[in-house]
Design a protein around this motif. Sequence first.
Motif, PDB file in Angstrom:
ATOM      1  N   ALA A   8      70.099  39.016  63.874  1.00  0.00           N
ATOM      2  CA  ALA A   8      70.222  38.783  62.437  1.00  0.00           C
ATOM      3  C   ALA A   8      71.322  37.773  62.146  1.00  0.00           C
ATOM      4  CB  ALA A   8      70.500  40.097  61.718  1.00  0.00           C
ATOM      5  N   ILE A   9      72.444  37.916  62.800  1.00  0.00           N
ATOM      6  CA  ILE A   9      73.560  36.990  62.579  1.00  0.00           C
ATOM      7  C   ILE A   9      73.182  35.586  63.027  1.00  0.00           C
ATOM      8  CG2 ILE A   9      75.911  36.423  63.326  1.00  0.00           C
ATOM      9  CD1 ILE A   9      76.472  39.464  63.260  1.00  0.00           C
ATOM     10  N   LEU A  10      72.512  35.493  64.165  1.00  0.00           N
ATOM     11  CA  LEU A  10      72.073  34.180  64.638  1.00  0.00           C
ATOM     12  C   LEU A  10      71.067  33.548  63.682  1.00  0.00           C
ATOM     13  CD1 LEU A  10      71.757  34.803  68.475  1.00  0.00           C
ATOM     14  CD2 LEU A  10      73.483  33.449  67.294  1.00  0.00           C
ATOM     15  N   SER A  11      70.169  34.366  63.133  1.00  0.00           N
ATOM     16  CA  SER A  11      69.195  33.838  62.184  1.00  0.00           C
ATOM     17  C   SER A  11      69.863  33.292  60.940  1.00  0.00           C
ATOM     18  CB  SER A  11      68.194  34.928  61.775  1.00  0.00           C
ATOM     19  OG  SER A  11      67.438  35.337  62.879  1.00  0.00           O
ATOM     20  N   VAL A  12      70.816  34.043  60.419  1.00  0.00           N
ATOM     21  CA  VAL A  12      71.532  33.593  59.223  1.00  0.00           C
ATOM     22  C   VAL A  12      72.338  32.337  59.544  1.00  0.00           C
ATOM     23  CG1 VAL A  12      73.350  34.198  57.580  1.00  0.00           C
ATOM     24  CG2 VAL A  12      71.587  35.860  58.151  1.00  0.00           C
ATOM     25  N   ALA A  13      72.972  32.326  60.703  1.00  0.00           N
ATOM     26  CA  ALA A  13      73.728  31.137  61.096  1.00  0.00           C
ATOM     27  C   ALA A  13      72.814  29.929  61.203  1.00  0.00           C
ATOM     28  CB  ALA A  13      74.455  31.382  62.416  1.00  0.00           C
ATOM     29  N   LEU A  14      71.623  30.147  61.749  1.00  0.00           N
ATOM     30  CA  LEU A  14      70.647  29.064  61.865  1.00  0.00           C
ATOM     31  C   LEU A  14      70.273  28.524  60.490  1.00  0.00           C
ATOM     32  CD1 LEU A  14      68.672  27.424  63.668  1.00  0.00           C
ATOM     33  CD2 LEU A  14      67.039  29.264  63.311  1.00  0.00           C
ATOM     34  N   VAL A  15      70.052  29.427  59.546  1.00  0.00           N
ATOM     35  CA  VAL A  15      69.723  29.006  58.183  1.00  0.00           C
ATOM     36  C   VAL A  15      70.870  28.206  57.586  1.00  0.00           C
ATOM     37  CG1 VAL A  15      69.305  29.842  55.834  1.00  0.00           C
ATOM     38  CG2 VAL A  15      68.095  30.874  57.746  1.00  0.00           C
ATOM     39  N   LEU A  16      72.082  28.696  57.743  1.00  0.00           N
ATOM     40  CA  LEU A  16      73.241  27.987  57.182  1.00  0.00           C
ATOM     41  C   LEU A  16      73.416  26.612  57.805  1.00  0.00           C
ATOM     42  CD1 LEU A  16      75.894  30.823  56.897  1.00  0.00           C
ATOM     43  CD2 LEU A  16      74.721  29.656  55.036  1.00  0.00           C
ATOM     44  N   ILE A  17      73.261  26.536  59.108  1.00  0.00           N
ATOM     45  CA  ILE A  17      73.398  25.256  59.787  1.00  0.00           C
ATOM     46  C   ILE A  17      72.316  24.295  59.328  1.00  0.00           C
ATOM     47  CG2 ILE A  17      73.216  24.116  62.038  1.00  0.00           C
ATOM     48  CD1 ILE A  17      74.625  26.665  63.182  1.00  0.00           C
ATOM     49  N   ASP A 113      57.927  33.476  58.351  1.00  0.00           N
ATOM     50  CA  ASP A 113      57.286  32.255  58.858  1.00  0.00           C
ATOM     51  C   ASP A 113      58.191  31.047  58.669  1.00  0.00           C
ATOM     52  OD1 ASP A 113      55.065  33.751  59.522  1.00  0.00           O
ATOM     53  OD2 ASP A 113      53.867  33.093  57.806  1.00  0.00           O
ATOM     54  N   MET A 114      58.835  30.956  57.526  1.00  0.00           N
ATOM     55  CA  MET A 114      59.737  29.841  57.239  1.00  0.00           C
ATOM     56  C   MET A 114      60.921  29.853  58.206  1.00  0.00           C
ATOM     57  SD  MET A 114      60.346  27.192  55.326  1.00  0.00           S
ATOM     58  CE  MET A 114      59.601  27.340  53.729  1.00  0.00           C
ATOM     59  N   MET A 115      61.459  31.030  58.478  1.00  0.00           N
ATOM     60  CA  MET A 115      62.579  31.137  59.420  1.00  0.00           C
ATOM     61  C   MET A 115      62.141  30.668  60.810  1.00  0.00           C
ATOM     62  SD  MET A 115      65.303  32.340  57.888  1.00  0.00           S
ATOM     63  CE  MET A 115      66.287  33.304  59.007  1.00  0.00           C
ATOM     64  N   SER A 116      60.947  31.029  61.213  1.00  0.00           N
ATOM     65  CA  SER A 116      60.429  30.611  62.521  1.00  0.00           C
ATOM     66  C   SER A 116      60.273  29.097  62.579  1.00  0.00           C
ATOM     67  CB  SER A 116      59.091  31.276  62.803  1.00  0.00           C
ATOM     68  OG  SER A 116      59.230  32.659  62.924  1.00  0.00           O
ATOM     69  N   GLN A 117      59.754  28.524  61.511  1.00  0.00           N
ATOM     70  CA  GLN A 117      59.580  27.068  61.462  1.00  0.00           C
ATOM     71  C   GLN A 117      60.928  26.356  61.534  1.00  0.00           C
ATOM     72  OE1 GLN A 117      57.355  26.175  57.930  1.00  0.00           O
ATOM     73  NE2 GLN A 117      55.484  27.137  58.681  1.00  0.00           N
ATOM     74  N   MET A 118      61.908  26.873  60.804  1.00  0.00           N
ATOM     75  CA  MET A 118      63.238  26.259  60.818  1.00  0.00           C
ATOM     76  C   MET A 118      63.854  26.352  62.209  1.00  0.00           C
ATOM     77  SD  MET A 118      64.725  27.436  57.110  1.00  0.00           S
ATOM     78  CE  MET A 118      66.369  26.880  57.484  1.00  0.00           C
ATOM     79  N   LYS A 119      63.652  27.485  62.869  1.00  0.00           N
ATOM     80  CA  LYS A 119      64.182  27.672  64.210  1.00  0.00           C
ATOM     81  C   LYS A 119      63.543  26.675  65.178  1.00  0.00           C
ATOM     82  CE  LYS A 119      65.026  31.296  67.606  1.00  0.00           C
ATOM     83  NZ  LYS A 119      64.837  32.716  67.931  1.00  0.00           N
ATOM     84  N   GLU A 120      62.235  26.485  65.063  1.00  0.00           N
ATOM     85  CA  GLU A 120      61.538  25.534  65.917  1.00  0.00           C
ATOM     86  C   GLU A 120      62.021  24.109  65.676  1.00  0.00           C
ATOM     87  OE1 GLU A 120      57.270  25.926  65.568  1.00  0.00           O
ATOM     88  OE2 GLU A 120      57.398  28.079  65.904  1.00  0.00           O
ATOM     89  N   LEU A 121      62.182  23.730  64.416  1.00  0.00           N
ATOM     90  CA  LEU A 121      62.682  22.393  64.094  1.00  0.00           C
ATOM     91  C   LEU A 121      64.078  22.181  64.666  1.00  0.00           C
ATOM     92  CD1 LEU A 121      61.491  21.960  60.393  1.00  0.00           C
ATOM     93  CD2 LEU A 121      60.673  20.715  62.402  1.00  0.00           C
ATOM     94  N   ARG A 122      64.889  23.193  64.558  1.00  0.00           N
ATOM     95  CA  ARG A 122      66.259  23.102  65.080  1.00  0.00           C
ATOM     96  C   ARG A 122      66.228  22.907  66.587  1.00  0.00           C
ATOM     97  NH1 ARG A 122      71.117  21.597  64.746  1.00  0.00           N
ATOM     98  NH2 ARG A 122      72.728  23.038  65.351  1.00  0.00           N
ATOM     99  N   GLN A 123      65.367  23.627  67.269  1.00  0.00           N
ATOM    100  CA  GLN A 123      65.263  23.505  68.730  1.00  0.00           C
ATOM    101  C   GLN A 123      64.740  22.136  69.132  1.00  0.00           C
ATOM    102  OE1 GLN A 123      62.858  26.882  69.770  1.00  0.00           O
ATOM    103  NE2 GLN A 123      64.609  28.273  69.885  1.00  0.00           N
TER     104      GLN A 123
END
Length: 126
Positions: A8-17, A113-123
């Motif tokens: 959860a913390i990593l997900s939120v950090a990913l969103v913030l970044i 789904d949006m969180m997954s897409q953002m994570k993929e874009l970040r990677q």
Amino acid sequence: MKNNLVNAILSVALVLISISSFAQRGQLGTPEERATRQTTRMKEALNLSAEQETSVADINLKYAKQMQSLLETGGRNLKTARTAKSSMKSKDNELKEVLTKDQFNKYLTLKEDMMSQMKELRQQRQ
């Protein structure tokens, strides 16, 4: 339980970044513009009534302003991530009061789904 907290913390950090990197490039717009875009997407995806749309718009604006303030003052740290996660949870609770059960479940699915897409874009950028 510990893994869930870390995720959860990593997900939120990913969103913030992600948000801060977009903000630095000027692509996010003002909190008002972000809230309007969110409300429009939610109206279409969730088939909001006029009354729901008004309430959702108010909620989206409230939390877009909070996130903007957090981005401007919080920096990229664990405290900011926890504050953002808490804010997103509060927003979800407010939306749960406005949306029907089916709409809220669909909202959660879209959000995931949006969180997954953002994570993929970040990677992909790394």
